[in-house]
Scaffold this active site. Structure first.
Site, mmCIF file in Angstrom:
data_model
loop_
_atom_site.group_PDB
_atom_site.id
_atom_site.type_symbol
_atom_site.label_atom_id
_atom_site.label_comp_id
_atom_site.label_asym_id
_atom_site.label_seq_id
_atom_site.Cartn_x
_atom_site.Cartn_y
_atom_site.Cartn_z
ATOM 1 N N GLU A 112 0.818 -1.217 0.000
ATOM 2 C CA GLU A 112 0.000 0.000 0.000
ATOM 3 C C GLU A 112 0.848 1.262 0.000
ATOM 4 O OE1 GLU A 112 -3.412 0.562 2.553
ATOM 5 O OE2 GLU A 112 -3.699 -1.608 2.695
ATOM 6 N N TYR A 159 1.840 -3.921 13.239
ATOM 7 C CA TYR A 159 0.743 -3.185 12.600
ATOM 8 C C TYR A 159 -0.062 -2.423 13.654
ATOM 9 C CZ TYR A 159 -3.191 -2.354 9.445
ATOM 10 O OH TYR A 159 -4.160 -1.763 8.672
ATOM 11 N N ASP A 196 -2.337 -4.019 3.441
ATOM 12 C CA ASP A 196 -2.445 -4.134 4.899
ATOM 13 C C ASP A 196 -3.409 -5.246 5.328
ATOM 14 O OD1 ASP A 196 -0.633 -2.113 5.175
ATOM 15 O OD2 ASP A 196 -2.080 -0.563 5.713
#
Length: 612
Positions: free
Chosen positions: A9, A291, A84
Protein backbone atom coordinates in the site's frame (compact mmCIF):
# COMPACT_ATOMS: atom_id res chain seq x y z
CA UNK A 1 10.95 -6.49 -15.68
CA UNK A 2 10.81 -9.10 -12.91
CA UNK A 3 9.01 -12.46 -12.99
CA UNK A 4 7.73 -11.71 -9.49
CA UNK A 5 6.06 -8.47 -8.40
CA UNK A 6 4.94 -7.50 -4.90
CA UNK A 7 2.41 -4.70 -4.40
CA UNK A 8 2.22 -2.91 -1.05
CA UNK A 9 0.00 0.00 0.00
CA UNK A 10 2.48 2.62 1.15
CA UNK A 11 5.50 3.76 -0.87
CA UNK A 12 7.35 4.16 2.44
CA UNK A 13 7.47 0.37 2.78
CA UNK A 14 9.02 -0.29 -0.60
CA UNK A 15 12.71 0.22 0.22
CA UNK A 16 12.58 -1.79 3.48
CA UNK A 17 10.71 -4.74 1.96
CA UNK A 18 12.83 -4.68 -1.22
CA UNK A 19 15.86 -5.19 1.02
CA UNK A 20 14.31 -8.35 2.48
CA UNK A 21 13.06 -9.96 -0.77
CA UNK A 22 16.12 -9.25 -2.90
CA UNK A 23 16.34 -8.63 -6.63
CA UNK A 24 14.11 -11.57 -7.57
CA UNK A 25 10.99 -9.61 -6.57
CA UNK A 26 10.12 -6.11 -7.71
CA UNK A 27 8.32 -4.23 -4.91
CA UNK A 28 5.84 -1.55 -5.99
CA UNK A 29 3.28 0.59 -4.20
CA UNK A 30 -0.36 1.21 -5.12
CA UNK A 31 -0.48 4.18 -2.68
CA UNK A 32 -3.71 3.06 -1.02
CA UNK A 33 -7.01 2.61 -2.85
CA UNK A 34 -6.78 2.69 -6.65
CA UNK A 35 -10.57 2.68 -7.08
CA UNK A 36 -13.18 4.98 -5.56
CA UNK A 37 -16.92 4.72 -5.14
CA UNK A 38 -18.73 6.40 -8.03
CA UNK A 39 -21.04 9.36 -7.45
CA UNK A 40 -23.33 8.44 -10.32
CA UNK A 41 -26.49 6.38 -10.54
CA UNK A 42 -29.53 6.49 -8.26
CA UNK A 43 -29.23 9.38 -5.84
CA UNK A 44 -25.60 9.84 -6.92
CA UNK A 45 -24.81 7.06 -4.45
CA UNK A 46 -22.71 4.91 -6.79
CA UNK A 47 -24.57 1.72 -5.83
CA UNK A 48 -26.16 -1.01 -7.94
CA UNK A 49 -29.32 -1.41 -5.85
CA UNK A 50 -30.54 -4.45 -7.81
CA UNK A 51 -27.47 -6.50 -6.92
CA UNK A 52 -26.17 -4.50 -3.94
CA UNK A 53 -22.77 -3.91 -5.44
CA UNK A 54 -20.74 -0.71 -5.08
CA UNK A 55 -19.91 0.87 -8.45
CA UNK A 56 -16.17 1.34 -8.26
CA UNK A 57 -14.32 3.54 -10.75
CA UNK A 58 -10.64 4.31 -11.19
CA UNK A 59 -9.46 7.16 -8.98
CA UNK A 60 -8.34 9.88 -11.45
CA UNK A 61 -5.41 10.77 -9.18
CA UNK A 62 -4.14 7.17 -9.49
CA UNK A 63 -4.20 7.01 -13.30
CA UNK A 64 -0.39 6.96 -13.62
CA UNK A 65 0.03 4.45 -10.78
CA UNK A 66 -2.54 2.08 -12.29
CA UNK A 67 -0.80 2.32 -15.67
CA UNK A 68 2.58 1.54 -14.11
CA UNK A 69 1.17 -1.41 -12.13
CA UNK A 70 -0.47 -2.84 -15.26
CA UNK A 71 2.80 -2.59 -17.17
CA UNK A 72 4.78 -4.21 -14.34
CA UNK A 73 2.35 -7.11 -13.81
CA UNK A 74 1.46 -7.83 -17.44
CA UNK A 75 4.31 -10.27 -18.05
CA UNK A 76 5.00 -11.22 -14.42
CA UNK A 77 4.53 -14.89 -13.59
CA UNK A 78 3.47 -14.19 -10.01
CA UNK A 79 2.04 -11.12 -8.25
CA UNK A 80 2.16 -10.94 -4.46
CA UNK A 81 -0.58 -8.70 -3.07
CA UNK A 82 0.84 -7.41 0.23
CA UNK A 83 -1.67 -4.74 1.22
CA UNK A 84 -2.45 -4.13 4.90
CA UNK A 85 -3.96 -6.98 6.95
CA UNK A 86 -7.42 -5.48 7.57
CA UNK A 87 -10.72 -5.09 5.72
CA UNK A 88 -9.56 -2.02 3.83
CA UNK A 89 -6.39 -3.83 2.83
CA UNK A 90 -8.42 -6.83 1.65
CA UNK A 91 -10.68 -4.55 -0.41
CA UNK A 92 -7.66 -2.86 -1.99
CA UNK A 93 -6.22 -6.31 -2.76
CA UNK A 94 -9.46 -7.38 -4.45
CA UNK A 95 -9.57 -4.19 -6.54
CA UNK A 96 -5.96 -4.69 -7.59
CA UNK A 97 -6.65 -8.23 -8.77
CA UNK A 98 -9.66 -7.24 -10.92
CA UNK A 99 -8.21 -3.98 -12.24
CA UNK A 100 -4.84 -5.50 -13.16
CA UNK A 101 -6.52 -8.70 -14.42
CA UNK A 102 -4.22 -10.99 -12.45
CA UNK A 103 -6.85 -13.46 -11.17
CA UNK A 104 -4.79 -16.48 -12.23
CA UNK A 105 -1.38 -15.42 -10.96
CA UNK A 106 -1.85 -13.51 -7.70
CA UNK A 107 -1.07 -14.63 -4.16
CA UNK A 108 -2.35 -12.74 -1.12
CA UNK A 109 0.23 -12.36 1.63
CA UNK A 110 -0.23 -10.81 5.06
CA UNK A 111 2.19 -9.69 7.73
CA UNK A 112 1.80 -7.87 11.06
CA UNK A 113 5.30 -6.39 11.05
CA UNK A 114 7.90 -5.42 8.49
CA UNK A 115 10.81 -7.66 9.41
CA UNK A 116 12.74 -10.15 7.30
CA UNK A 117 11.29 -13.08 9.26
CA UNK A 118 7.70 -11.84 8.93
CA UNK A 119 7.99 -11.05 5.20
CA UNK A 120 9.61 -14.39 4.37
CA UNK A 121 7.00 -16.24 6.45
CA UNK A 122 4.21 -14.39 4.60
CA UNK A 123 5.69 -15.24 1.19
CA UNK A 124 6.00 -18.90 2.18
CA UNK A 125 2.39 -19.04 3.44
CA UNK A 126 0.25 -17.26 0.84
CA UNK A 127 -3.55 -17.10 0.82
CA UNK A 128 -6.36 -16.28 -1.53
CA UNK A 129 -8.26 -13.04 -1.02
CA UNK A 130 -10.80 -13.43 1.76
CA UNK A 131 -14.09 -12.71 -0.01
CA UNK A 132 -15.94 -12.47 3.31
CA UNK A 133 -13.69 -9.61 4.43
CA UNK A 134 -14.19 -7.93 1.07
CA UNK A 135 -17.97 -8.30 1.39
CA UNK A 136 -17.86 -6.78 4.89
CA UNK A 137 -15.91 -3.81 3.54
CA UNK A 138 -18.35 -3.43 0.63
CA UNK A 139 -21.29 -3.37 3.05
CA UNK A 140 -19.55 -0.86 5.30
CA UNK A 141 -18.75 1.40 2.34
CA UNK A 142 -22.32 1.32 1.02
CA UNK A 143 -23.81 1.89 4.48
CA UNK A 144 -21.52 4.85 5.06
CA UNK A 145 -22.27 6.29 1.61
CA UNK A 146 -26.05 6.01 2.02
CA UNK A 147 -26.16 7.42 5.55
CA UNK A 148 -23.49 10.03 4.84
CA UNK A 149 -24.98 11.30 1.56
CA UNK A 150 -28.65 11.18 2.49
CA UNK A 151 -28.39 12.61 5.99
CA UNK A 152 -25.83 15.22 4.99
CA UNK A 153 -28.12 16.42 2.18
CA UNK A 154 -31.02 16.55 4.63
CA UNK A 155 -29.02 18.55 7.17
CA UNK A 156 -27.96 21.00 4.46
CA UNK A 157 -31.65 21.66 3.75
CA UNK A 158 -32.67 21.88 7.40
CA UNK A 159 -29.82 23.90 9.00
CA UNK A 160 -29.01 27.31 7.51
CA UNK A 161 -26.36 30.00 8.05
CA UNK A 162 -23.79 27.41 9.11
CA UNK A 163 -20.02 27.97 9.54
CA UNK A 164 -19.28 24.85 7.46
CA UNK A 165 -21.35 22.55 5.28
CA UNK A 166 -23.42 20.31 7.60
CA UNK A 167 -22.71 16.60 7.34
CA UNK A 168 -23.68 13.36 9.02
CA UNK A 169 -22.15 9.92 9.19
CA UNK A 170 -22.80 6.53 10.71
CA UNK A 171 -19.82 6.76 13.09
CA UNK A 172 -19.00 10.48 13.13
CA UNK A 173 -22.50 11.34 14.36
CA UNK A 174 -22.18 8.90 17.27
CA UNK A 175 -18.84 10.50 18.17
CA UNK A 176 -20.58 13.90 18.15
CA UNK A 177 -23.46 12.44 20.20
CA UNK A 178 -21.03 11.27 22.90
CA UNK A 179 -19.56 14.78 23.19
CA UNK A 180 -22.98 16.47 23.27
CA UNK A 181 -24.42 13.96 25.75
CA UNK A 182 -21.43 14.46 28.04
CA UNK A 183 -22.00 18.23 27.95
CA UNK A 184 -25.64 17.66 28.91
CA UNK A 185 -24.53 15.44 31.80
CA UNK A 186 -22.21 18.20 33.00
CA UNK A 187 -24.96 20.85 32.75
CA UNK A 188 -27.44 18.66 34.64
CA UNK A 189 -24.93 17.50 37.24
CA UNK A 190 -25.87 18.12 40.88
CA UNK A 191 -22.82 17.71 43.14
CA UNK A 192 -22.93 15.64 46.30
CA UNK A 193 -21.77 17.77 49.24
CA UNK A 194 -19.69 16.05 51.90
CA UNK A 195 -16.85 16.61 54.33
CA UNK A 196 -13.69 14.80 55.32
CA UNK A 197 -11.87 14.99 58.64
CA UNK A 198 -8.11 14.72 59.00
CA UNK A 199 -6.25 14.38 62.29
CA UNK A 200 -3.04 16.43 62.11
CA UNK A 201 -0.64 14.62 64.46
CA UNK A 202 2.46 16.40 63.20
CA UNK A 203 3.14 18.40 60.04
CA UNK A 204 4.18 15.17 58.29
CA UNK A 205 1.84 12.67 59.95
CA UNK A 206 -1.92 12.72 59.36
CA UNK A 207 -4.70 10.21 59.90
CA UNK A 208 -8.02 10.02 58.01
CA UNK A 209 -11.40 9.63 59.67
CA UNK A 210 -13.52 6.68 58.56
CA UNK A 211 -16.77 5.04 59.54
CA UNK A 212 -16.21 1.52 60.78
CA UNK A 213 -19.95 0.88 60.60
CA UNK A 214 -22.93 2.65 59.03
CA UNK A 215 -21.26 5.19 56.71
CA UNK A 216 -23.13 8.38 55.82
CA UNK A 217 -22.71 7.59 52.09
CA UNK A 218 -23.05 4.09 50.68
CA UNK A 219 -19.70 2.73 49.52
CA UNK A 220 -17.73 5.74 50.85
CA UNK A 221 -16.72 5.30 54.48
CA UNK A 222 -14.55 8.45 54.64
CA UNK A 223 -17.34 10.79 53.44
CA UNK A 224 -19.28 12.61 56.17
CA UNK A 225 -22.52 14.53 55.77
CA UNK A 226 -21.72 18.18 56.28
CA UNK A 227 -24.32 18.53 59.01
CA UNK A 228 -22.63 15.70 60.94
CA UNK A 229 -19.03 16.82 60.43
CA UNK A 230 -19.08 19.80 62.79
CA UNK A 231 -20.65 17.71 65.55
CA UNK A 232 -17.94 15.06 65.14
CA UNK A 233 -15.18 17.71 65.21
CA UNK A 234 -16.60 19.16 68.44
CA UNK A 235 -16.68 15.72 70.04
CA UNK A 236 -13.10 14.96 68.95
CA UNK A 237 -11.77 18.26 70.30
CA UNK A 238 -12.94 17.36 73.81
CA UNK A 239 -10.05 14.92 73.97
CA UNK A 240 -7.53 15.71 71.16
CA UNK A 241 -5.74 12.40 71.02
CA UNK A 242 -5.88 9.08 69.17
CA UNK A 243 -5.18 5.64 70.63
CA UNK A 244 -3.53 3.01 68.39
CA UNK A 245 -6.08 0.18 68.31
CA UNK A 246 -4.72 -2.05 65.54
CA UNK A 247 -1.68 -2.52 63.32
CA UNK A 248 -1.50 -4.72 60.21
CA UNK A 249 1.13 -5.57 57.64
CA UNK A 250 -0.07 -6.94 54.30
CA UNK A 251 1.29 -7.46 50.83
CA UNK A 252 -0.18 -6.52 47.48
CA UNK A 253 0.86 -7.18 43.91
CA UNK A 254 0.32 -4.41 41.38
CA UNK A 255 -1.95 -5.01 38.39
CA UNK A 256 -0.65 -6.71 35.28
CA UNK A 257 0.06 -4.47 32.32
CA UNK A 258 -1.87 -4.95 29.07
CA UNK A 259 -0.08 -4.19 25.79
CA UNK A 260 -1.41 -1.42 23.56
CA UNK A 261 -4.30 -1.65 21.17
CA UNK A 262 -4.74 1.43 19.02
CA UNK A 263 -7.50 3.16 21.00
CA UNK A 264 -5.55 2.92 24.27
CA UNK A 265 -2.41 4.26 22.59
CA UNK A 266 -4.44 7.30 21.51
CA UNK A 267 -5.72 7.75 25.07
CA UNK A 268 -2.34 7.48 26.79
CA UNK A 269 -0.22 9.45 24.32
CA UNK A 270 0.21 13.17 24.97
CA UNK A 271 -0.32 14.13 21.32
CA UNK A 272 -3.50 14.45 19.23
CA UNK A 273 -4.93 11.33 17.62
CA UNK A 274 -3.90 12.45 14.11
CA UNK A 275 -0.28 12.98 15.21
CA UNK A 276 -0.22 9.60 16.99
CA UNK A 277 -1.70 7.85 13.95
CA UNK A 278 0.88 9.35 11.59
CA UNK A 279 3.76 8.54 13.94
CA UNK A 280 2.66 4.93 14.53
CA UNK A 281 2.26 4.38 10.78
CA UNK A 282 5.78 5.72 10.16
CA UNK A 283 7.22 3.43 12.84
CA UNK A 284 5.39 0.46 11.29
CA UNK A 285 6.60 1.26 7.80
CA UNK A 286 10.15 1.59 9.10
CA UNK A 287 9.88 -1.92 10.53
CA UNK A 288 10.09 -0.78 14.18
CA UNK A 289 6.62 -1.75 15.46
CA UNK A 290 3.87 -4.20 14.52
CA UNK A 291 0.74 -3.18 12.60
CA UNK A 292 -0.77 -0.28 14.60
CA UNK A 293 -4.43 -0.28 13.51
CA UNK A 294 -5.38 -3.12 15.82
CA UNK A 295 -8.02 -3.91 18.42
CA UNK A 296 -6.04 -6.84 19.82
CA UNK A 297 -3.73 -6.95 22.85
CA UNK A 298 -2.31 -10.44 22.38
CA UNK A 299 1.32 -10.97 21.36
CA UNK A 300 2.80 -13.79 19.31
CA UNK A 301 4.39 -16.69 21.17
CA UNK A 302 7.68 -16.22 19.33
CA UNK A 303 7.95 -12.55 20.33
CA UNK A 304 6.99 -13.25 23.95
CA UNK A 305 9.62 -15.98 24.17
CA UNK A 306 12.35 -13.69 22.83
CA UNK A 307 11.24 -10.93 25.21
CA UNK A 308 11.33 -13.31 28.18
CA UNK A 309 14.89 -14.31 27.31
CA UNK A 310 15.87 -10.64 27.04
CA UNK A 311 14.27 -9.80 30.41
CA UNK A 312 15.88 -12.79 32.13
CA UNK A 313 19.33 -11.91 30.80
CA UNK A 314 19.07 -8.19 31.55
CA UNK A 315 17.21 -8.15 34.88
CA UNK A 316 17.15 -11.75 36.14
CA UNK A 317 14.72 -14.68 35.79
CA UNK A 318 12.59 -13.42 38.71
CA UNK A 319 11.55 -10.46 36.54
CA UNK A 320 9.88 -12.67 33.90
CA UNK A 321 6.07 -12.86 34.19
CA UNK A 322 4.49 -16.27 34.59
CA UNK A 323 1.30 -15.04 32.94
CA UNK A 324 0.78 -12.52 30.12
CA UNK A 325 -2.37 -10.39 29.89
CA UNK A 326 -3.90 -9.89 26.44
CA UNK A 327 -6.83 -10.83 24.22
CA UNK A 328 -7.62 -11.22 20.54
CA UNK A 329 -9.55 -8.38 18.98
CA UNK A 330 -12.82 -8.86 17.13
CA UNK A 331 -11.39 -7.84 13.77
CA UNK A 332 -8.92 -10.26 12.21
CA UNK A 333 -5.97 -11.96 13.87
CA UNK A 334 -3.85 -8.91 14.66
CA UNK A 335 -1.38 -8.60 17.48
CA UNK A 336 -1.04 -5.80 20.00
CA UNK A 337 1.08 -2.82 19.02
CA UNK A 338 4.60 -3.86 20.03
CA UNK A 339 8.21 -3.36 18.96
CA UNK A 340 9.40 -5.82 16.36
CA UNK A 341 12.73 -6.27 18.14
CA UNK A 342 12.85 -6.25 21.95
CA UNK A 343 16.61 -5.62 21.77
CA UNK A 344 15.99 -2.32 19.97
CA UNK A 345 15.64 -0.12 23.06
CA UNK A 346 14.12 3.37 22.72
CA UNK A 347 17.55 4.99 23.03
CA UNK A 348 19.01 2.70 20.38
CA UNK A 349 16.03 3.15 18.04
CA UNK A 350 16.17 6.92 18.31
CA UNK A 351 19.90 6.94 17.58
CA UNK A 352 20.04 4.34 14.80
CA UNK A 353 16.86 5.43 12.99
CA UNK A 354 17.23 9.16 13.59
CA UNK A 355 13.75 9.42 15.09
CA UNK A 356 12.30 12.87 15.69
CA UNK A 357 10.92 13.83 19.11
CA UNK A 358 7.37 12.66 18.37
CA UNK A 359 8.36 9.30 16.87
CA UNK A 360 10.90 8.71 19.63
CA UNK A 361 8.23 9.40 22.26
CA UNK A 362 5.65 7.09 20.63
CA UNK A 363 8.20 4.31 20.17
CA UNK A 364 9.29 4.54 23.82
CA UNK A 365 5.65 4.50 24.96
CA UNK A 366 5.03 1.31 22.96
CA UNK A 367 8.32 -0.33 23.92
CA UNK A 368 7.94 0.34 27.65
CA UNK A 369 4.32 -0.82 27.73
CA UNK A 370 5.25 -4.02 25.88
CA UNK A 371 8.21 -5.02 28.03
CA UNK A 372 6.31 -4.19 31.23
CA UNK A 373 3.50 -6.51 30.06
CA UNK A 374 5.97 -9.41 29.96
CA UNK A 375 7.59 -8.61 33.30
CA UNK A 376 6.58 -9.76 36.78
CA UNK A 377 4.34 -7.39 38.69
CA UNK A 378 5.81 -5.30 41.54
CA UNK A 379 4.98 -6.22 45.13
CA UNK A 380 4.30 -3.79 47.95
CA UNK A 381 4.30 -4.20 51.70
CA UNK A 382 1.53 -2.12 53.27
CA UNK A 383 1.68 -0.93 56.89
CA UNK A 384 -1.68 0.25 58.23
CA UNK A 385 -2.60 1.66 61.62
CA UNK A 386 -6.09 1.93 63.02
CA UNK A 387 -6.60 4.64 65.66
CA UNK A 388 -9.53 5.46 67.89
CA UNK A 389 -11.08 8.38 69.78
CA UNK A 390 -14.07 7.02 71.69
CA UNK A 391 -16.42 5.66 68.98
CA UNK A 392 -14.61 7.52 66.16
CA UNK A 393 -12.01 5.73 64.02
CA UNK A 394 -9.04 6.95 61.98
CA UNK A 395 -6.44 5.20 59.89
CA UNK A 396 -3.06 5.96 58.40
CA UNK A 397 -0.81 3.83 56.26
CA UNK A 398 2.23 3.73 54.03
CA UNK A 399 3.67 1.19 51.64
CA UNK A 400 7.10 0.32 50.35
CA UNK A 401 8.11 -1.72 47.33
CA UNK A 402 9.64 -5.06 48.29
CA UNK A 403 10.02 -6.26 44.67
CA UNK A 404 10.24 -3.71 41.87
CA UNK A 405 9.16 -5.93 38.93
CA UNK A 406 8.17 -3.77 35.97
CA UNK A 407 8.86 -0.66 38.07
CA UNK A 408 12.46 -1.19 36.95
CA UNK A 409 11.21 0.26 33.63
CA UNK A 410 8.74 2.90 34.80
CA UNK A 411 10.41 3.86 38.08
CA UNK A 412 8.72 4.41 41.45
CA UNK A 413 8.92 6.29 44.74
CA UNK A 414 8.44 4.85 48.21
CA UNK A 415 6.35 6.85 50.65
CA UNK A 416 8.07 8.14 53.75
CA UNK A 417 7.54 5.50 56.46
CA UNK A 418 5.53 6.26 59.56
CA UNK A 419 7.10 5.94 63.03
CA UNK A 420 6.74 2.55 64.72
CA UNK A 421 3.77 2.64 67.08
CA UNK A 422 2.50 -0.04 69.44
CA UNK A 423 -1.11 -0.92 70.15
CA UNK A 424 -2.26 1.24 73.05
CA UNK A 425 0.04 4.17 72.24
CA UNK A 426 -1.62 7.55 72.66
CA UNK A 427 -0.90 10.14 69.97
CA UNK A 428 -1.55 13.81 70.64
CA UNK A 429 -3.49 15.51 67.84
CA UNK A 430 -2.47 19.08 67.03
CA UNK A 431 -5.63 19.77 65.06
CA UNK A 432 -8.73 17.99 63.75
CA UNK A 433 -9.20 19.55 60.32
CA UNK A 434 -12.53 19.51 58.45
CA UNK A 435 -12.44 19.89 54.68
CA UNK A 436 -15.71 20.55 52.84
CA UNK A 437 -15.78 18.82 49.45
CA UNK A 438 -18.15 18.04 46.62
CA UNK A 439 -18.24 15.54 43.81
CA UNK A 440 -17.16 16.68 40.36
CA UNK A 441 -19.16 16.33 37.14
CA UNK A 442 -17.96 13.78 34.60
CA UNK A 443 -14.90 14.96 32.68
CA UNK A 444 -15.25 16.18 29.14
CA UNK A 445 -13.76 13.97 26.48
CA UNK A 446 -10.40 14.61 24.95
CA UNK A 447 -9.50 13.01 21.63
CA UNK A 448 -7.95 9.95 23.26
CA UNK A 449 -10.78 9.27 25.72
CA UNK A 450 -13.40 9.77 22.98
CA UNK A 451 -11.67 7.22 20.76
CA UNK A 452 -11.33 4.82 23.71
CA UNK A 453 -15.08 5.13 24.38
CA UNK A 454 -15.93 4.52 20.71
CA UNK A 455 -13.80 1.40 20.87
CA UNK A 456 -15.32 0.27 24.18
CA UNK A 457 -18.89 0.52 22.86
CA UNK A 458 -17.81 -1.19 19.61
CA UNK A 459 -18.54 1.74 17.31
CA UNK A 460 -16.13 2.22 14.42
CA UNK A 461 -12.90 0.42 13.72
CA UNK A 462 -9.22 1.11 14.52
CA UNK A 463 -8.52 2.33 11.00
CA UNK A 464 -11.21 5.04 11.24
CA UNK A 465 -10.90 6.37 14.81
CA UNK A 466 -8.51 9.27 14.19
CA UNK A 467 -10.28 10.39 11.01
CA UNK A 468 -13.65 10.31 12.80
CA UNK A 469 -12.42 12.75 15.45
CA UNK A 470 -10.84 14.97 12.79
CA UNK A 471 -14.12 15.12 10.87
CA UNK A 472 -16.18 16.42 13.79
CA UNK A 473 -13.44 18.96 14.56
CA UNK A 474 -13.03 20.11 10.95
CA UNK A 475 -16.79 20.37 10.49
CA UNK A 476 -16.78 22.65 13.56
CA UNK A 477 -19.26 20.39 15.37
CA UNK A 478 -16.84 20.36 18.30
CA UNK A 479 -13.94 22.56 19.32
CA UNK A 480 -10.89 21.76 21.37
CA UNK A 481 -10.13 23.98 24.37
CA UNK A 482 -7.13 23.16 26.54
CA UNK A 483 -7.10 19.65 25.17
CA UNK A 484 -10.79 18.86 25.84
CA UNK A 485 -13.70 18.69 23.39
CA UNK A 486 -16.71 21.01 23.64
CA UNK A 487 -19.75 20.78 21.34
CA UNK A 488 -20.51 23.92 19.37
CA UNK A 489 -24.02 25.30 18.99
CA UNK A 490 -23.81 24.22 15.35
CA UNK A 491 -22.90 20.64 16.31
CA UNK A 492 -25.61 20.50 18.96
CA UNK A 493 -28.32 21.65 16.53
CA UNK A 494 -27.28 19.16 13.84
CA UNK A 495 -27.16 16.29 16.31
CA UNK A 496 -30.56 17.18 17.78
CA UNK A 497 -32.14 16.98 14.33
CA UNK A 498 -30.40 13.69 13.54
CA UNK A 499 -31.39 12.05 16.83
CA UNK A 500 -34.99 13.30 16.69
CA UNK A 501 -35.38 12.41 13.03
CA UNK A 502 -33.57 9.05 13.14
CA UNK A 503 -33.86 7.71 16.70
CA UNK A 504 -33.38 4.09 15.60
CA UNK A 505 -30.29 4.85 13.49
CA UNK A 506 -28.49 7.59 15.40
CA UNK A 507 -27.78 5.78 18.64
CA UNK A 508 -24.88 3.85 20.09
CA UNK A 509 -26.71 0.53 20.27
CA UNK A 510 -27.71 0.46 16.61
CA UNK A 511 -24.27 1.53 15.40
CA UNK A 512 -22.62 -1.17 17.53
CA UNK A 513 -25.16 -3.69 16.21
CA UNK A 514 -24.14 -2.79 12.65
CA UNK A 515 -20.50 -3.48 13.57
CA UNK A 516 -21.52 -6.88 14.91
CA UNK A 517 -23.41 -7.63 11.69
CA UNK A 518 -20.35 -6.63 9.66
CA UNK A 519 -18.24 -8.96 11.83
CA UNK A 520 -20.65 -11.78 11.00
CA UNK A 521 -20.33 -10.95 7.30
CA UNK A 522 -16.52 -11.03 7.59
CA UNK A 523 -16.81 -14.47 9.19
CA UNK A 524 -19.10 -15.75 6.42
CA UNK A 525 -22.04 -16.09 8.82
CA UNK A 526 -24.31 -13.45 7.31
CA UNK A 527 -25.20 -12.41 3.75
CA UNK A 528 -24.29 -8.77 3.23
CA UNK A 529 -26.85 -8.32 0.43
CA UNK A 530 -29.71 -9.27 2.78
CA UNK A 531 -28.24 -6.96 5.41
CA UNK A 532 -28.15 -4.05 2.96
CA UNK A 533 -31.68 -4.69 1.64
CA UNK A 534 -33.15 -4.78 5.15
CA UNK A 535 -31.31 -1.60 6.12
CA UNK A 536 -32.32 0.23 2.94
CA UNK A 537 -36.04 -0.49 3.31
CA UNK A 538 -36.17 0.74 6.92
CA UNK A 539 -33.88 3.73 6.32
CA UNK A 540 -35.79 4.96 3.26
CA UNK A 541 -39.10 4.92 5.12
CA UNK A 542 -37.51 6.79 8.04
CA UNK A 543 -35.91 9.33 5.66
CA UNK A 544 -39.23 10.16 4.02
CA UNK A 545 -40.86 10.81 7.41
CA UNK A 546 -37.94 12.85 8.73
CA UNK A 547 -37.80 15.00 5.60
CA UNK A 548 -41.39 16.08 6.32
CA UNK A 549 -41.17 16.51 10.09
CA UNK A 550 -37.74 18.07 10.74
CA UNK A 551 -38.03 21.86 10.83
CA UNK A 552 -35.54 24.33 9.36
CA UNK A 553 -33.24 26.08 11.83
CA UNK A 554 -31.35 29.27 10.97
CA UNK A 555 -28.28 29.68 13.16
CA UNK A 556 -27.81 33.21 14.50
CA UNK A 557 -24.73 35.07 13.34
CA UNK A 558 -22.12 36.09 15.91
CA UNK A 559 -22.11 39.88 15.80
CA UNK A 560 -19.45 42.47 16.67
CA UNK A 561 -20.26 45.71 18.41
CA UNK A 562 -19.06 47.56 15.30
CA UNK A 563 -20.47 48.79 12.03
CA UNK A 564 -19.12 48.16 8.55
CA UNK A 565 -16.96 51.11 7.42
CA UNK A 566 -18.03 50.39 3.86
CA UNK A 567 -21.83 50.44 4.10
CA UNK A 568 -22.76 50.96 7.77
CA UNK A 569 -24.31 47.51 8.32
CA UNK A 570 -23.42 45.34 11.31
CA UNK A 571 -20.17 43.39 11.20
CA UNK A 572 -20.32 39.65 11.92
CA UNK A 573 -17.92 36.72 12.22
CA UNK A 574 -17.76 34.42 9.20
CA UNK A 575 -15.64 31.47 8.10
CA UNK A 576 -13.58 30.71 5.01
CA UNK A 577 -14.89 27.77 2.98
CA UNK A 578 -11.58 26.00 2.47
CA UNK A 579 -9.88 26.10 5.88
CA UNK A 580 -12.82 27.21 8.05
CA UNK A 581 -10.81 30.11 9.40
CA UNK A 582 -12.73 32.78 11.26
CA UNK A 583 -12.77 36.32 9.86
CA UNK A 584 -14.82 39.50 10.12
CA UNK A 585 -17.29 40.32 7.36
CA UNK A 586 -20.25 42.51 6.59
CA UNK A 587 -23.74 41.23 7.44
CA UNK A 588 -24.91 42.84 4.20
CA UNK A 589 -23.04 40.26 2.11
CA UNK A 590 -23.29 39.67 -0.86
CA UNK A 591 -24.30 43.31 -1.46
CA UNK A 592 -21.24 44.42 0.51
CA UNK A 593 -17.96 42.49 0.31
CA UNK A 594 -16.07 44.17 3.14
CA UNK A 595 -13.98 41.65 5.13
CA UNK A 596 -10.91 41.81 7.31
CA UNK A 597 -8.54 39.56 9.23
CA UNK A 598 -9.28 39.07 12.95
CA UNK A 599 -5.62 38.93 14.04
CA UNK A 600 -4.54 41.91 11.97
CA UNK A 601 -7.31 44.54 11.82
CA UNK A 602 -5.38 46.61 9.27
CA UNK A 603 -5.09 43.69 6.85
CA UNK A 604 -8.09 43.36 4.55
CA UNK A 605 -8.49 40.46 2.16
CA UNK A 606 -10.39 42.60 -0.32
CA UNK A 607 -12.96 45.34 -0.28
CA UNK A 608 -15.61 45.55 -2.96
CA UNK A 609 -19.13 46.86 -3.21
CA UNK A 610 -21.45 45.50 -5.86
CA UNK A 611 -22.72 48.02 -8.39
CA UNK A 612 -26.34 48.93 -8.25
Amino acid sequence: MSDKVMIVESPNKVRTIQKYVGDDVEVLSCVGHILKLSTRGKGNLGIDFDNWEPKMVEDPSKKKIISELKAATKDAKEVLIATDPDREGEAIASNLVTTLKIENKYKRIKYNEITNEAIQNAINNPHEIDVNLVDAQKARRMLDRIIGFKLSQLMQRKVKNTPTTPSAGRVQSIALKLVVDREKEIAAFIPVLYSKIEAIITEEIQATFFFKNNPDFKGENTWIKRENALKIINELNKNPELIVSDYKISQRSESMITPFKQSVLYKEAKYSSSIVQISAQKLFEAGLISYPRTDSTRMSDSFVQKAKEYIANKFGPQYVAHEIKGFSGEQDAHEAIRPTDIYLTPEKATREHNLNDVDSYIYKLIYDKTIMAIMATPKREIHQYELKNNEYYFRMSYSNVIFDGYYVISGYENAKPLPKYNIGDRLHVENFFKADKETNPPARYNEGSLIKTLDDIKVGRPSTFASTVNIIKNRMFVESKNGTLYPTDFGTVVLEKLVNGFPKTMNEEYTAEVEQDLDLVSEGKENYKLLMQSFWEKFNENLDDASQTIEITVLPQEKLDELCPQCGSELVYRYTKAKHQKFIGCSNFPSCHYIRNIDNPKKRFFKKTTKK
